[in-house]
Design a protein around this motif. Structure first.
Motif: not given
Length: 400
Positions: A43-44, A51, A128, A157, A176
Motif C-alpha cells: 500500500f503506497t 495507507r 506499517e 505500507c 496506490t
C-alpha cells in the motif's frame, strides 16, 4: 461505500480493487480458484492518504465473519471489531517504533507469520512503515514473501514503491492511494466528530488531506498554535540571528513534542517490565535477584525508547518542514496566478505579500532548501545544523 471501507475518503478506485480481492479470497476459502487474490500487497501513497487504514480495512474484509456474504468487511461483526482494536488472533500489526526495523525482529516476525491461522481463514501481517526495514531485514522479509505459507497474507505500507527493494515490490500487488480532497475530509470531520463546517474546511486544507492531522487541528488548539508558530517563520527571518533563533525554536518544539508523546508511555513500559522481573515481590532475596536478572531487558527497553523518541522528534520536525513546503507552494501558486485552492487560505494576506516581494525562482529555491533539509535529516545530520542551513537559505534563497 459502507462497512470497514467507509473512512477511506476519496479512494474509490483502491476500494474497488480491495473489495474484488476480498471476494476472490472468500472464493479461495470456499475451495474455488480465488483469482485476483494474492499473498503480498504493498500500500503506497503520500502522507495522510491512509495507507495503514486501507491495509487494516482490507485485513478486516479478509477476516470478517460475514466474509462469505456480499458484504465483506461489514464493520459490525466480532472479527471486524477485533481487527479495528488490534486484538484479532490472526492479525499481527507491526509499526517500527525506532528509526529502523532490524533483522532479528524481522526473523521473529517471519516465524510468527508462518503459523497456521487460528480461526482457519487467513493469517495476516500488517506491516506499517515497512520502508524502515534495514537491508538485512529486507532480505529476510523477501524470503518470507517469496515462499509464504498458503494462508499467510503480507500487507506492507510505504510512501512509494521505490522505498522498498525491487525484489520485494516486484512480488507484491501495489495499491496506490491519493491525497483525498479537502471537501471530503471536512465532511468526515463534520459528520463523525461534529466539527463546525468552517473549522473542518480550515483543518482539511491545512492538513493537506491528512484525516488524522485534520482532526487534531480541528479539535486541539495547541496543535493549531504550533502550526501557526511554524508558518510565522518565513516572515521572521530578518537577519542571521533571527534565522538561528527560528532554527532553535523549530528543533526545540519537535523535541518537546517527542518528550510529551513518550514520557507517559516510557514510564508505563518501564514499570510493567520491572513488575515482570519481580520488583515489589515479597520473599527474602527474591526482589533483588529478579530485578538484577532483568537488568539486560531494562537496558534493551531504554535503547528502544530512545530510538522511538528520536523517530518521533524527526517525524514532528518533518511535519513542520512539510507545512513550510505547503506555504511556499501557496506563494508559488499566487505568483503564477494559478486558480488552485490554497492550503493556507487563513494566511492569504501574508502569502500575497511574499509573492509580490519575491520571484517564482526565489520560491522554488526556498522549497528546494526545505527538501534538502529533509534529506539531510534522513541522513542523520545534526538537526540544529540542518535546520539552521535551511533558515539561512529561506532568508537568502541563493544559499544552500
Amino acid at each position: 461505500m459502507g462497512g470497514v471501507f467507509a473512512e477511506l475518503v476519496g479512494q474509490d478506485q483502491a476500494v474497488d480493487v480491495l473489495r474484488r480481492a476480498a471476494a476472490a479470497a472468500a472464493e479461495a476459502v470456499a475451495g474455488g480458484r480465488g483469482t485476483g487474490m494474492t499473498h503480498a500487497w504493498l500500500f503506497t501513497g503520500p502522507p495522510g492518504s491512509g495507507r495503514s487504514n486501507a491495509a487494516r480495512a482490507f485485513a478486516a474484509a479478509l477476516l470478517c465473519d460475514d466474509a462469505l456474504s456480499a458484504d465483506r468487511g461489514c464493520g459490525n461483526c466480532g472479527a471486524c471489531h477485533q481487527v479495528e482494536v488490534g486484538s484479532h488472533p490472526d492479525l499481527t500489526r507491526v509499526r517500527p517504533e525506532g528509526l529502523s526495523y532490524g533483522v532479528r525482529q524481522t526473523r521473529d516476525l517471519v516465524l510468527k507469520a508462518a503459523g497456521a491461522p487460528t480461526l482457519g481463514r487467513w493469517r495476516i501481517v500488517l506491516f506499517e512503515d515497512a520502508d524502515r526495514v534495514t537491508e538485512a531485514a529486507a532480505n529476510a522479509l523477501l524470503k518470507a514473501i517469496e515462499e509464504p505459507p498458503p494462508r499467510t497474507v503480507w500487507l506492507l505500507c510505504a510512501p512509494s514503491p521505490d522505498d522498498m527493494i525491487i525484489t520485494i515490490r516486484s512480488r507484491c500487488r501495489v495499491v496506490t492511494l491519493r491525497t483525498p480532497p479537502a471537501e471530503a475530509v471536512a465532511r468526515v470531520l463534520t459528520e463523525r466528530d461534529g466539527v463546525p463546517l468552517d473549522m473542518a474546511l480550515f483543518a482539511a486544507r491545512a492538513a493537506r488531506g491528512h484525516i488524522g492531522r485534520a482532526r487534531r487541528l480541528a479539535l486541539d488548539e495547541e496543535v493549531r498554535r504550533r502550526r501557526a508558530d511554524v508558518l510565522s517563520i518565513p516572515a521572521s527571518l530578518s537577519g542571521v540571528g533571527a534565522c538561528v533563533t527560528a532554527a532553535e525554536r523549530l528543533v526545540k518544539t519537535s523535541t518537546e513534542e517527542a518528550d510529551a508523546a513518550t514520557a507517559e508511555l516510557n514510564e508505563t513500559e518501564t514499570a510493567e517490565l520491572r513488575k515482570v522481573y519481580g520488583e515489589g515481590s515479597s520473599g527474602k532475596g527474591l526482589n533483588k535477584g529478579l530485578v538484577r536478572g532483568g537488568a539486560g531487558a531494562l537496558k534493551e527497553l531504554e535503547t528502544l525508547q530512545k530510538s522511538r523518541a528520536t523517530r518521533i522528534k524527526r517525524d514532528s520536525l518533518d511535519l513542520a518542514l512539510l507545512d513550510l513546503v505547503a506555504f511556499y507552494r501557496d506563494v508559488l501558486a499566487v505568483q503564477f496566478g494559478a486558480g488552485v485552492e490554497l492550503a493556507n487560505e487563513d494566511r492569504r494576506r501574508e502569502i500575497e505579500t511574499m509573492a509580490r516581494g519575491s520571484s517564482p525562482e526565489d520560491t522554488l529555491r526556498r522549497t528546494q532548501a526545505i527538501m534538502r533539509c529533509r534529506e539531510r535529516l534522513a541522513a542523520n545530520v545534526n538537526p540544529q545544523i540542518a535546520v539552521e542551513a535551511m533558515t539561512l537559505a529561506l532568508r537568502s534563497p541563493g544559499l544552500a
